[in-house]
Design a protein around this motif. Structure first.
Motif: not given
Length: 294
Positions: A100-106
């Motif tokens: 979706a164009g966003s860097d995920p934070l796991l």
């Protein structure tokens, strides 16, 4: 004439009985048959959460994954929390967030730990520069054969995950939240239509409604809205890991719509409550139950 054909909600998703299956808690998506629909191919965003910064507990799978995908496609930056044993699910959710164009934070860890709850909020705030949306979604439940066989350790686990963690997380997050922010809890149809086999989990879902209402009253003057979504029978890894493999064939078939719901069918409720469209909605519980009371 309508440009698009109406979709019958009774047949939008499978009405076939779920096959017998069982997983060790908390369960993984890839082992489920059929696989749940989290909106991977269907959810279309329109920028309703552009620039918002979200933390979603239990965001690796099920309802949490559907919300994470929807929030990301609506323009939010998304952090998800999950157990280390759910890493494969979390990475797949992270891939959809990135798509979706966003860097995920796991953020893996155990919500039973007060320190971990505090760390989740701190890591999100440091990575995103703030926190605007807190989705308290993670939960634990298991089939109970009777109150006389409910072990203290099992009871404490449900309480710590379903009740203690939301309090710890909200306590840490609220000082960081500005007017326009939103907190959303995941309660359940069990809050008002409890099953004896889920006695401890049902207790927590009723308590979350009181928590939501009280917190909405406290935070309203600060411009922070607090609401809840109350799912009915939804096909997530929680279900085959619940300890009732012989009951899956009838799961969700007692609703007026005649079937279980899919996680994707919850996403819009969370997006609405998180967005400015719900600017005058606080202290509410939004049922998504297939028409079943509660």
């Amino acid at each position: 004439m309508l440009d698009e054909q109406l979709i019958d909600p009774t047949t939008k998703h499978t009405t076939d009985p779920f096959p017998r299956q069982e997983q060790v808690p908390p369960g993984l998506t890839e082992a489920m048959a059929p696989l749940p629909d989290h909106g991977e191919q269907s959810y279309r965003g329109s920028g309703r959460l552009a620039g918002r910064r979200a933390l979603i507990t239990g965001g690796d799978s099920g309802i949490g994954r559907a919300v994470a995908i929807a929030f990301a496609r609506e323009g939010a930056r998304v952090a998800i929390s999950y157990l280390p044993s759910e890493q494969s699910d979390a990475e797949e959710t992270g891939d959809w967030i990135a798509d979706a164009g966003s860097d995920p934070l796991l953020l893996p860890g155990d919500l039973r730990s007060e320190q971990h709850c505090m760390d989740l909020v701190e890591h999100t705030e440091q990575a995103f520069g703030g926190l605007d949306l807190l989705v308290l979604n993670a939960a634990h439940q298991r089939n109970r054969s009777g109150i006389d066989e409910l072990r203290t350790g099992d009871f404490e686990d449900v309480m710590r995950i379903n009740l203690f963690a939301p309090v710890f997380l909200a306590r840490a997050a609220v000082p960081l939240m500005d007017a326009g922010s939103s907190i959303i809890t995941t309660t359940s149809i069990q809050r008002s239509d409890p099953s004896s086999a889920l006695v401890d989990a049902a207790m927590t879902k009723a308590a979350l409604v009181a928590f939501t209402t009280a917190l909405a009253e406290e935070l309203g003057p600060r411009g922070i809205r607090v609401n809840a979504v109350a799912p009915g029978p939804i096909w997530t890894p929680l279900i085959p890991s619940n300890g009732w493999p012989d009951k899956l064939a009838g799961f969700g078939r007692d609703t007026p719509l005649g079937r279980a719901g899919q996680p994707a069918e919850l996403a819009g409720a969370y997006v609405y409550l998180a967005s400015d469209d719900a600017s005058y909605v606080s202290g509410s519980v939004l049922p998504v139950t297939g028409g079943r009371g509660g």
